[in-house]
Write an enzyme that holds these catalytic residues in place. Structure first.
Site, PDB file in Angstrom:
ATOM      1  N   GLY A  49     -36.243  35.651   6.844  1.00 28.38           N
ATOM      2  CA  GLY A  49     -35.895  34.737   7.403  1.00 28.38           C
ATOM      3  C   GLY A  49     -34.962  33.687   6.658  1.00 28.38           C
ATOM      4  CD  GLU A  51     -32.922  36.460   6.895  1.00 27.10           C
ATOM      5  OE1 GLU A  51     -33.955  37.258   6.953  1.00 27.10           O
ATOM      6  OE2 GLU A  51     -32.879  35.709   7.764  1.00 27.10           O
ATOM      7  CE  LYS A 108     -32.514  34.709  11.552  1.00 25.64           C
ATOM      8  NZ  LYS A 108     -33.035  34.309  10.440  1.00 25.64           N
ATOM      9  CE  LYS A 121     -20.271  30.842   7.246  1.00 28.68           C
ATOM     10  NZ  LYS A 121     -19.630  30.964   6.056  1.00 28.68           N
ATOM     11  N   GLY A 181     -35.339  27.637  12.822  1.00 32.95           N
ATOM     12  CA  GLY A 181     -34.381  26.731  12.850  1.00 32.95           C
ATOM     13  C   GLY A 181     -32.767  27.143  12.296  1.00 32.95           C
ATOM     14  CG  HIS A 182     -30.639  29.688  13.970  1.00 30.59           C
ATOM     15  ND1 HIS A 182     -30.464  30.493  15.176  1.00 30.59           N
ATOM     16  CD2 HIS A 182     -31.513  30.084  13.270  1.00 30.59           C
ATOM     17  CE1 HIS A 182     -31.075  31.568  14.853  1.00 30.59           C
ATOM     18  NE2 HIS A 182     -31.715  31.328  13.678  1.00 30.59           N
ATOM     19  CB  THR A 183     -28.125  24.891   9.588  1.00 29.60           C
ATOM     20  OG1 THR A 183     -29.650  24.135   9.492  1.00 29.60           O
ATOM     21  CG2 THR A 183     -27.311  23.526   9.369  1.00 29.60           C
ATOM     22  NE  ARG A 199     -54.268  41.390  30.349  1.00 26.19           N
ATOM     23  CZ  ARG A 199     -54.793  42.602  30.600  1.00 26.19           C
ATOM     24  NH1 ARG A 199     -54.766  43.544  31.254  1.00 26.19           N
ATOM     25  NH2 ARG A 199     -56.193  42.570  29.774  1.00 26.19           N
ATOM     26  CD  GLN A 243     -39.407  33.313  13.602  1.00 29.20           C
ATOM     27  OE1 GLN A 243     -39.216  34.179  14.578  1.00 29.20           O
ATOM     28  NE2 GLN A 243     -39.764  32.156  14.026  1.00 29.20           N
ATOM     29  CB  THR A 272     -40.946  23.248   8.439  1.00 23.25           C
ATOM     30  OG1 THR A 272     -39.934  24.086   7.360  1.00 23.25           O
ATOM     31  CG2 THR A 272     -41.006  24.220   9.539  1.00 23.25           C
ATOM     32  CB  ALA A 277     -39.932  23.727  -1.031  1.00 22.97           C
TER      33      ALA A 277
END
Length: 431
Positions: free
Chosen positions: A12, A14, A16, A18, A40-42, A145, A225, A302, A305
């Protein structure tokens, strides 16, 4: 034109966000198919930073975006995230965003259980390193379930019945961890309050995707991830609670396996991971500090580091196999600028034997010692380079050696966080 599934090919983080944002220009629909708001995606667009967790990256581009059935949805976080992104000038309407009616919910009881378990495990030295956001407990209720699903928000009677079912399972668990029993009236009131804010976005996502596919629309599947956090294929038990590999794109969206198309694996030019678990190539020296500092290796949501290390070709080659990766997007090449010598892991030494794959045994993973191949680094800047021919010779050699070792070509090469600093070498949408 092929559909494209984007998956992390390491642990994760990596880049993704962008890449998905960049590919959204070529897509008609973007769909998230697993995970929750632990991912989280920046996105950096024209200097403006957007931090997403649940919302698919396509919303920033104004592309129809879908939260698929494979995602676990915290409705309170979702509403807050919508409000945050709208405050940045992006309008999130039901025409833009679809939430699968059969997706399962993360309830307030789930992060409570998550945090309490981690605290108890920490005392035994057995922490997994979860985000504490309730992802695991929510998926447990799904496979057990007893989950409350998005569609249940439309029926007070259904909510009451399902809350009682949850109580029979959760109250004994909570008692064992020193937590108070579930307050059914309070939980019901919370759900009824949030429901009107969520329900306008709710549709059968599989049907929306089927119609898009039949109309010849290009669909971009956005993973969260990475492959080695997959609950089956990752460094178990130090994994997430969902399947993160490309095969989940079909199951987690409802489109069907033939619709997934080209699989693009996102790979950082070095290796990082967050949380606990084995990491053979981890560096705790000045080089590790360089990677962490220059690469700004801190979790988007989060703030944790990230541990940093050399590129692990063994790990990524395995990821290429289990994901069926057609090509990779290699990110953060510019972080390696200025390093005199680079290393690539080409094998593991475990108990005197050399392995060309990562064994499933946790003991073997913990004992693995990397076997390195050295390459000459470079002093020239690769930052913001937008043509492969403009890269320095040693950077080119590094990229080509990675391709040889992992058995997959580089389709995209990212040289900075900016969207336009991306070198297109093969167009994934052309298959």
């Amino acid at each position: 034109m092929a559909n494209v599934a984007v998956v992390g090919a390491q642990w994760g983080d990596e880049g993704k966000g962008k890449i998905v944002d960049w590919l959204s220009n070529r897509a008609d629909v973007v769909v998230r198919f697993q995970g929750g708001h632990n991912a989280g995606h920046t996105l950096v667009v024209d200097g403006r930073v957007y931090k997403l967790a649940l919302l698919p990256s396509g919303v920033v581009q104004g592309k129809p975006s879908i939260i698929g059935n494979g995602v676990v949805v915290d409705p309170w976080h979702l509403v807050g995230e919508i409000e945050k992104i709208e405050a940045q000038g992006v309008s999130i309407t039901p025409d833009l965003l679809t939430i699968a009616d059969n997706a399962c919910l993360i309830l307030p009881i789930h992060p409570e259980l998550d945090v309490a378990r981690e605290a108890a495990a920490s005392g035994r030295g057995a922490r997994i390193g979860t985000t504490g956001r309730g992802i695991g407990p929510a998926y447990e209720d799904k496979v057990g379930r007893r989950a409350i699903r998005v569609c249940d928000l439309a029926s007070e009677a259904d909510l009451k019945t399902k809350i009682e079912r949850l109580r029979s399972h959760h109250d004994p668990l909570r008692a064992g961890l020193g937590l108070a029993p579930i307050d059914p009236d309070a939980l019901l009131a919370q759900l009824l309050e949030i429901a009107p804010k969520v329900l306008p976005f709710v549709k059968p996502a599989w049907r929306v995707l089927d119609q898009a596919q039949r109309a010849g629309k290009r669909i971009l599947f956005e993973g969260a991830q990475g492959a080695f956090l997959d609950v089956d294929h990752g460094t178990y038990p130090y994994v997430t609670s969902s399947n993160t590999v490309a095969g989940q794109a079909a199951a987690g969206s409802g489109l069907g396996p033939r619709g997934v198309g080209y699989v693009l694996g996102i790979v950082k030019a070095y290796t990082t991971r967050v949380g606990e678990g084995p990491f053979a190539c981890e560096l705790t020296d000045a080089v590790g500090e360089h990677l962490a500092t220059v690469g700004r290796e801190v979790g988007v949501n989060t703030g944790r580091a990230r541990r940093c290390g050399w590129f692990d070709a063994v790990l990524v080659r395995q990821s290429v196999a289990i994901n069926g990766i057609d090509g990779i997007a290699l990110t953060k090449l510019d972080v390696l600028d200025g390093l005199e010598t680079l290393k690539i892991c080409v094998g593991y030494r475990i108990g005197g034997e050399i392995f060309d794959y990562l064994p499933s045994s946790l003991n073997d993973q913990a004992a693995a010692e990397p076997v390195f191949e050295e390459l000459e680094g470079w002093t020239e800047s690769t930052g913001s380079v937008r043509s492969f021919k403009d890269l320095n010779a040693n950077a080119v050699k590094y990229v080509r050696r990675i391709e040889e070792l992992i058995g997959a070509p580089v389709a995209l090469l990212s040289t900075s966080p900016e969207r336009d600093d991306t070198i297109l070498m093969r167009d994934p949408f052309l298959g």
